[in-house]
Design an enzyme around this catalytic site. Structure first.
Site, PDB file in Angstrom:
ATOM      1  N   CYS A   1     -19.673  -0.544  -1.360  1.00 16.52           N
ATOM      2  CA  CYS A   1     -20.608  -1.119  -1.860  1.00 16.52           C
ATOM      3  C   CYS A   1     -20.732  -1.336  -3.085  1.00 16.52           C
ATOM      4  O   CYS A   1     -20.470  -0.950  -4.502  1.00 16.52           O
ATOM      5  CB  CYS A   1     -21.649   0.274  -2.008  1.00 16.52           C
ATOM      6  SG  CYS A   1     -22.186   0.963  -0.358  1.00 16.52           S
TER       7      CYS A   1
ATOM      8  N   ARG B   1     -14.741  -4.858  -3.701  1.00 17.45           N
ATOM      9  CA  ARG B   1     -14.867  -3.480  -3.570  1.00 17.45           C
ATOM     10  C   ARG B   1     -14.762  -2.644  -2.112  1.00 17.45           C
ATOM     11  O   ARG B   1     -14.524  -1.828  -1.709  1.00 17.45           O
ATOM     12  CB  ARG B   1     -16.261  -2.987  -4.034  1.00 17.45           C
ATOM     13  CG  ARG B   1     -16.332  -2.849  -5.931  1.00 17.45           C
ATOM     14  CD  ARG B   1     -17.367  -2.849  -5.898  1.00 17.45           C
ATOM     15  NE  ARG B   1     -17.748  -1.320  -5.904  1.00 17.45           N
ATOM     16  CZ  ARG B   1     -17.377  -0.313  -7.186  1.00 17.45           C
ATOM     17  NH1 ARG B   1     -16.850  -0.502  -8.301  1.00 17.45           N
ATOM     18  NH2 ARG B   1     -17.864   0.377  -6.620  1.00 17.45           N
TER      19      ARG B   1
ATOM     20  N   TRP C   1     -20.807  -1.001   2.285  1.00 18.69           N
ATOM     21  CA  TRP C   1     -20.227  -0.915   3.043  1.00 18.69           C
ATOM     22  C   TRP C   1     -21.061   0.710   4.094  1.00 18.69           C
ATOM     23  O   TRP C   1     -21.381   2.425   4.014  1.00 18.69           O
ATOM     24  CB  TRP C   1     -19.062   0.188   1.618  1.00 18.69           C
ATOM     25  CG  TRP C   1     -17.890   0.376   3.320  1.00 18.69           C
ATOM     26  CD1 TRP C   1     -16.844  -0.509   3.073  1.00 18.69           C
ATOM     27  CD2 TRP C   1     -16.962   1.622   3.374  1.00 18.69           C
ATOM     28  NE1 TRP C   1     -15.179   0.328   3.550  1.00 18.69           N
ATOM     29  CE2 TRP C   1     -15.960   1.062   4.114  1.00 18.69           C
ATOM     30  CE3 TRP C   1     -17.454   3.051   4.101  1.00 18.69           C
ATOM     31  CZ2 TRP C   1     -15.094   2.384   4.937  1.00 18.69           C
ATOM     32  CZ3 TRP C   1     -17.282   3.752   3.792  1.00 18.69           C
ATOM     33  CH2 TRP C   1     -15.597   4.034   4.873  1.00 18.69           C
TER      34      TRP C   1
ATOM     35  N   ASN D   1     -26.256   2.755  -3.841  1.00 20.83           N
ATOM     36  CA  ASN D   1     -24.893   3.248  -2.868  1.00 20.83           C
ATOM     37  C   ASN D   1     -24.927   4.452  -3.425  1.00 20.83           C
ATOM     38  O   ASN D   1     -25.793   5.049  -4.088  1.00 20.83           O
ATOM     39  CB  ASN D   1     -24.279   2.693  -5.016  1.00 20.83           C
ATOM     40  CG  ASN D   1     -24.143   0.884  -4.638  1.00 20.83           C
ATOM     41  OD1 ASN D   1     -24.560   0.655  -3.418  1.00 20.83           O
ATOM     42  ND2 ASN D   1     -23.199   0.967  -5.673  1.00 20.83           N
ATOM     43  N   GLY D   2     -24.268   5.376  -2.764  1.00 21.97           N
ATOM     44  CA  GLY D   2     -24.606   6.926  -2.166  1.00 21.97           C
ATOM     45  C   GLY D   2     -24.577   7.227  -1.192  1.00 21.97           C
ATOM     46  O   GLY D   2     -24.643   6.631  -0.418  1.00 21.97           O
TER      47      GLY D   2
ATOM     48  N   GLU E   1       5.058   5.522  -1.339  1.00 20.86           N
ATOM     49  CA  GLU E   1       4.465   5.025  -2.530  1.00 20.86           C
ATOM     50  C   GLU E   1       4.432   3.412  -1.949  1.00 20.86           C
ATOM     51  O   GLU E   1       3.677   2.434  -1.084  1.00 20.86           O
ATOM     52  CB  GLU E   1       4.296   4.514  -3.961  1.00 20.86           C
ATOM     53  CG  GLU E   1       3.683   3.343  -4.435  1.00 20.86           C
ATOM     54  CD  GLU E   1       2.276   3.305  -4.008  1.00 20.86           C
ATOM     55  OE1 GLU E   1       1.286   3.847  -3.540  1.00 20.86           O
ATOM     56  OE2 GLU E   1       1.630   1.947  -4.077  1.00 20.86           O
TER      57      GLU E   1
ATOM     58  N   LYS F   1       1.539   1.000   0.531  1.00 21.27           N
ATOM     59  CA  LYS F   1       1.697  -0.035   0.568  1.00 21.27           C
ATOM     60  C   LYS F   1       2.179  -1.109   1.563  1.00 21.27           C
ATOM     61  O   LYS F   1       1.136  -1.575   1.699  1.00 21.27           O
ATOM     62  CB  LYS F   1       2.539  -0.530  -0.872  1.00 21.27           C
ATOM     63  CG  LYS F   1       2.092  -1.149  -1.973  1.00 21.27           C
ATOM     64  CD  LYS F   1       0.868  -0.665  -2.696  1.00 21.27           C
ATOM     65  CE  LYS F   1      -0.049  -0.206  -2.874  1.00 21.27           C
ATOM     66  NZ  LYS F   1      -0.136   0.936  -3.690  1.00 21.27           N
TER      67      LYS F   1
ATOM     68  N   GLU G   1      -0.753  -0.303   4.003  1.00 27.73           N
ATOM     69  CA  GLU G   1      -2.028  -0.936   3.392  1.00 27.73           C
ATOM     70  C   GLU G   1      -2.165  -2.078   3.782  1.00 27.73           C
ATOM     71  O   GLU G   1      -3.481  -2.987   4.487  1.00 27.73           O
ATOM     72  CB  GLU G   1      -1.937  -0.569   1.853  1.00 27.73           C
ATOM     73  CG  GLU G   1      -2.501  -1.014   0.973  1.00 27.73           C
ATOM     74  CD  GLU G   1      -3.045   0.293  -0.207  1.00 27.73           C
ATOM     75  OE1 GLU G   1      -4.102   0.306  -0.319  1.00 27.73           O
ATOM     76  OE2 GLU G   1      -2.329   0.621  -0.949  1.00 27.73           O
TER      77      GLU G   1
ATOM     78  N   HIS H   1      16.589  17.173  10.269  1.00 29.50           N
ATOM     79  CA  HIS H   1      15.526  17.406  10.604  1.00 29.50           C
ATOM     80  C   HIS H   1      14.652  17.297  12.108  1.00 29.50           C
ATOM     81  O   HIS H   1      13.931  18.376  12.064  1.00 29.50           O
ATOM     82  CB  HIS H   1      15.049  18.317   9.878  1.00 29.50           C
ATOM     83  CG  HIS H   1      15.832  19.697   8.848  1.00 29.50           C
ATOM     84  ND1 HIS H   1      16.850  20.370   9.241  1.00 29.50           N
ATOM     85  CD2 HIS H   1      16.290  19.151   7.582  1.00 29.50           C
ATOM     86  CE1 HIS H   1      17.853  20.705   8.089  1.00 29.50           C
ATOM     87  NE2 HIS H   1      16.823  19.732   7.284  1.00 29.50           N
TER      88      HIS H   1
ATOM     89  N   LYS I   1     -12.071  -0.720  -2.392  1.00 34.14           N
ATOM     90  CA  LYS I   1     -10.891  -0.396  -3.505  1.00 34.14           C
ATOM     91  C   LYS I   1     -11.194   0.680  -4.228  1.00 34.14           C
ATOM     92  O   LYS I   1     -10.837   1.426  -4.372  1.00 34.14           O
ATOM     93  CB  LYS I   1     -11.356  -1.669  -4.419  1.00 34.14           C
ATOM     94  CG  LYS I   1     -10.600  -1.921  -5.713  1.00 34.14           C
ATOM     95  CD  LYS I   1      -9.702  -1.694  -5.411  1.00 34.14           C
ATOM     96  CE  LYS I   1      -8.222  -1.467  -6.967  1.00 34.14           C
ATOM     97  NZ  LYS I   1      -7.092  -0.793  -6.825  1.00 34.14           N
TER      98      LYS I   1
HETATM   99  C1  AGP Z   1      -3.946   1.912  -3.248  1.00 29.41           C
HETATM  100  O1  AGP Z   1      -3.004   1.043  -3.518  1.00 29.41           O
HETATM  101  C2  AGP Z   1      -4.527   2.519  -2.578  1.00 29.41           C
HETATM  102  N1  AGP Z   1      -5.592   1.371  -2.629  1.00 29.41           N
HETATM  103  C3  AGP Z   1      -5.682   4.255  -2.710  1.00 29.41           C
HETATM  104  O2  AGP Z   1      -4.473   4.549  -2.098  1.00 29.41           O
HETATM  105  C4  AGP Z   1      -6.158   4.260  -3.953  1.00 29.41           C
HETATM  106  O3  AGP Z   1      -5.147   4.393  -4.600  1.00 29.41           O
HETATM  107  C5  AGP Z   1      -6.774   5.371  -3.967  1.00 29.41           C
HETATM  108  O4  AGP Z   1      -8.028   5.265  -3.339  1.00 29.41           O
HETATM  109  C6  AGP Z   1      -7.350   5.834  -5.213  1.00 29.41           C
HETATM  110  O5  AGP Z   1      -7.591   5.372  -5.715  1.00 29.41           O
HETATM  111  P1  AGP Z   1      -8.084   5.431  -7.584  1.00 29.41           P
HETATM  112  O6  AGP Z   1      -7.301   5.254  -7.582  1.00 29.41           O
HETATM  113  O7  AGP Z   1      -9.797   4.963  -7.783  1.00 29.41           O
HETATM  114  O8  AGP Z   1      -9.143   7.150  -7.116  1.00 29.41           O
END
Ligand code: AGP
Length: 609
Positions: free
Chosen positions: A2, A27, A75, A101-102, A484, A488, A491, A507, A604
Site C-alpha cells: 500500500c 512496495r 495491496w 494504509n494498515g 538466504e 533469493k 523469491e 537423515h 517490499k
Molecule cells: C528479502 O529478499 C525478502 N523480500 C524478505 O524476506 C524481507 O527480507 C522481509 O520481508 C523482511 O523485510 P524487512 O527487512 O523490511 O523487515
C-alpha cells in the site's frame, strides 16, 4: 504494501499524485486510485492493476485542473483487488474521500453498525467505514481534524490515512497509528506520503508523524496534534536522499543496481565506525557504554525472511567473536509464542524497511516486558527505528527491489561490528580484533571482485535454469548463507529451493537426490572443509549435480560447477559467500523471464500479518 500520496498547492494535482504512486510501485500493490477536489466536487478515478492502468483510465476523461488531491496504491486485505475496493473511498454523500494504509481490526463491527444505521456500503473494505464515520462526525465537529479525531476514537487497528473534505479545499487531514505518514514541506505547497520515496524529487524537508498523531496540512503550513487533542511541535528534518536514489541510473532493474551498489554501501556502513587503535568498532547509536555491553549475557536477533537469515549470520558472528550465546528467531514466531524475556539479553530487531509488522510487534512485546531491544534498520524515521529508539542504522541507501541484497549485506556487516565490539569489551584480543577490522575494511574490494565474475555465474545459472527444484546446503557459517541463497532463488525465479544443514541431508532429504535435483553447496575455507567435501561426494555418488560456492581450493572435478569467492577473514566469509548467490538467483530469474523487481504475490514492505 500500500502507498499513500497527497498534494495541496498550486500545481495541477493529478500528475503529481500519479507520479508519486509510480515511485511507490516497488512496495507492491494490486490496484490504484486518485481523488481530486475542485469547485466543491471530489472526482475519483480507480483501476485494478498497475499505475499504468490508472493513467489510462485517467486519460479517458478531460484532465482536472484541481490543485489538491489524494492517491493510493492498494495491496488487497479486505476484499479482492478490484476497481470497487481500490482507494480512495467516499462516504454516502461524496463529501469525504479517504486513503488508508494498515488494517482496521474492528472493521466488521464498524461496518455492521453502519449497515444497521442504514448506510449502503459499496466496497468490502475496512477503509470505506472510515469515510462514513468521519462524515457522520462532521455533523457536530467544529473542524475536519476534530471529526477525524472523533472517528478514530472508535477505531482499533493500524492506520496511516489522509482525508479530503469537499467543503474544505484548503486542507488535508492526516493521521498515523502504526503505518508511516510523512509530510513533505515545499515552497507554498505540501506533500503527504507513506514513504519518502514519493517526495524526494519535490523536497527533502520532511516531517515524520508519530503514532497517535494527526496533522492538518494546507499549502503553506501544517499543524500537528495527538489523538487526545494535545498540540505537538514538529520541525522539518532534511532527509539525506535524492531522487536519483530511486532511479535505475542505466541499470536494467533495481536488483541489479542494488547488487552493484554493495561495495559503496558497505563502505558507508563502516565509515567512522572502525577503530584501528583499539581494534574495535564504535556504534554510538547503541547507547550502551562498556559496562552495559559487558552486562549482556546473551544476544537474540529477530527479523523476518532475509532479515532473519542475516540475524542468523549475526548470531554466529557474536558467538565466534564475543563468545556469548546468541541465536536468531523469526520475529513472527517470537511475538506469538509468549516469549520469556531475558533481562540479561540484548535483543536486536532487524529490518530493512523498518515497517515489517511482525518485527514491530516483536519489539513492542519486548519493550512491554522490559527487554533491552535495539534496532538494525535501514530506513531512518521508520516505525521500528522509532520504537527501538537506539541501534545501528544500516546505511545501505534506499532499496527498491523486493529481493533484498545490499540491505542484507549491510545487516551482516553491522553485526560483524557489533560482534567485534562485544568481543573487545570481553576476551577478544587486540590482534584478533585487528584482523577483523582489516577484514571488514577489505570487504568492498572483495565484493567488487565477486561482481566482476558475474558472467561466469550467469553461464552456470543458465545451465541449471531448467531445474524445478534445488537444494542449498551449508554447515555452521555456511548454513544461513544456504538459507538466504534458497530464499533469493525462490523469491524471484519461482524455482522451488530448499535449504538444509549439510549433515541433515543423510537423515532424509538425500532420497530426493537425482540428476534432476541440483545442489548448491556452500564450502568456506574453514575447519569444516573436509566435511563439506564429503557432502559433495555423497551427492555426486547418487547422480546429483553440484554447484560449489567456495573460497577454498577444491580437488579438480569434485563439483560440476565451482563459483569462486575471494578469501577474507573466515568469520566474515558468510558476507562474501552470499553475493554470488544473489547473482545466481538473478540470472536464473532472468533466464526464466521473471519480473525481477516485482515478483508475484510479494511486497517490499510487509505491513500486514
Ligand atoms: C528479502 O529478499 C525478502 N523480500 C524478505 O524476506 C524481507 O527480507 C522481509 O520481508 C523482511 O523485510 P524487512 O527487512 O523490511 O523487515
Amino acid at each position: 504494501m500500500c502507498g499513500i500520496v497527497g498534494y495541496i498547492g498550486s500545481r495541477v494535482a493529478t500528475p503529481v499524485l500519479v507520479e508519486g504512486l509510480h515511485r511507490l510501485e516497488y512496495r507492491g500493490y494490486d490496484s490504484a486510485g486518485v481523488a481530486v477536489l475542485r469547485r466543491g466536487r471530489i472526482t475519483v478515478t480507480k483501476a485494478a492493476g498497475r499505475v499504468r492502468d490508472l493513467r489510462e483510465r485517467l486519460a479517458e476523461s478531460a484532465p482536472s485542473p484541481a490543485t489538491v488531491g489524494i492517491a493510493h496504491t492498494r495491496w488487497a486485505t479486505h476484499g479482492e483487488p478490484s476497481d470497487r475496493n481500490a482507494h480512495p473511498h467516499l462516504d454516502a454523500e461524496g463529501r469525504i474521500a479517504v486513503v488508508h494504509n494498515g488494517i482496521i481490526e474492528n472493521a466488521e463491527q464498524l461496518r455492521a453498525k453502519l449497515v444497521a444505521d442504514g448506510v449502503e456500503l459499496v466496497s468490502e473494505t475496512d477503509t470505506e467505514a472510515l469515510a462514513h464515520l468521519i462524515a457522520a462526525e462532521l455533523a457536530t465537529a467544529p473542524s475536519l481534524e476534530d471529526a477525524v479525531r472523533a472517528a478514530l476514537r472508535g477505531v482499533e487497528g493500524t492506520y496511516g490515512l489522509v482525508v479530503l473534505d469537499r467543503t474544505r479545499p484548503d486542507e488535508l487531514v492526516v493521521a498515523r497509528n502504526g503505518s508511516p505518514i510523512v509530510l513533505g514541506v515545499g515552497d507554498g505547497e505540501m506533500f503527504v506520503a507513506s514513504d519518502v520515496a514519493a517526495l524526494v524529487h519535490h523536497t527533502q524537508r520532511v516531517v515524520f508523524l508519530d503514532d497517535g498523531e494527526l496533522a492538518t496540512v494546507s499549502a503553506g503550513a501544517y499543524r500537528t496534534s495527538t489523538l487526545d487533542s494535545r498540540r505537538t511541535s514538529k520541525e522539518p528534518t532534511t532527509v539525506d536522499l535524492v531522487a536519483d536514489d530511486y532511479e535505475l541510473g542505466g541499470h536494467s532493474d533495481f536488483m541489479r543496481k542494488e547488487m552493484y551498489e554493495q561495495p559503496e554501501a558497505i563502505a558507508r556502513a563502516l565509515r567512522g565506525r572502525l577503530d584501528e587503535r583499539f581494534a574495535t568498532a564504535h556504534l554510538g547509536g547503541l547507547g550502551l557504554d562498556p559496562m552495559a555491553l559487558r552486562a549482556v549475557k546473551r544476544v537474540k536477533f529477530l527479523g523476518c525472511g532475509s532479515a532473519y537469515y542475516a540475524g542468523q549470520m549475526g548470531a554466529t558472528l557474536v558467538e565466534e567473536l564475543a563468545r556469548i550465546p546468541a541465536d536468531a528467531e523469526p520475529a513472527s514466531e517470537f511475538r506469538y509464542r509468549n516469549p520469556v524475556v531475558d533481562p540479561d539479553a540484548l535483543y536486536v530487531a532487524i529490518s530493512q524497511s523498518g515497517e515489517t509488522l511482525d518485527t514491530l510487534a516483536a519489539v513492542q512485546e519486548l519493550r512491554r516486558k522490559g527487554g533491552l531491544v535495539i534496532g538494525a534498520v535501514n530506513v531512518v524515521g521508520s516505525a521500528i527505528a522509532r520504537e527501538c529508539g537506539s541501534g545501528v542504522f544500516l546505511h545501505a541507501g534506499p532499496e527498491v527491489s523486493v529481493a533484498s541484497t545490499k540491505a542484507l549485506t549491510n545487516m551482516t556487516v553491522s553485526f560483524a561490528m557489533l560482534a567485534l565490539l562485544l568481543g573487545r569489551v570481553r576476551d577478544l584480543s587486540a590482534a584478533a580484533g585487528q584482523r577483523i577490522v582489516t577484514g571488514l575494511r577489505a570487504l568492498p574490494e572483495r565484493v567488487d571482485e565477486i561482481l566482476a565474475g558475474e558472467s561466469e555465474v550467469e553461464r552456470i545459472a543458465k545451465r541449471f535454469a531448467h531445474a524445478r527444484h534445488m537444494f542449498f546446503l551449508g554447515r555452521v557459517r555456511g548454513w544461513p548463507v544456504a538459507r538466504e541463497g534458497a530464499q533469493k532463488l525462490k523469491e524471484i525465479s519461482y524455482v522451488h529451493a530448499e535449504a538444509y544443514q549439510s549433515a541433515e541431508l543423510k537423515h532424509g532429504p538425500l532420497a530426493l537426490i537425482d540428476a534432476e535435483m541440483p545442489s548448491v553447496v556452500i564450502v568456506p575455507e574453514d575447519e569444516l572443509l573436509a566435511k563439506n567435501i564429503g557432502t559433495i561426494e555423497q551427492i555426486r555418488a547418487r547422480g546429483g549435480p553440484v554447484i560449489a560456492v567456495t573460497n577454498a581450493d577444491l580437488p579438480d572435478g569434485l563439483a560440476d560447477e565451482v563459483i569462486r569467492v575471494p578469501r577474507g577473514e573466515p568469520e566474515l566469509d558468510p558476507i562474501l559467500l552470499t553475493v554470488p548467490l544473489q547473482l545466481l538467483a538473478y540470472h536464473t530469474a532472468t533466464a526464466l523471464g521473471r519480473d525481477i523487481d516485482k515478483p508475484r504475490n510479494l511486497a517490499k514492505s510487509v505491513t500486514v500479518e
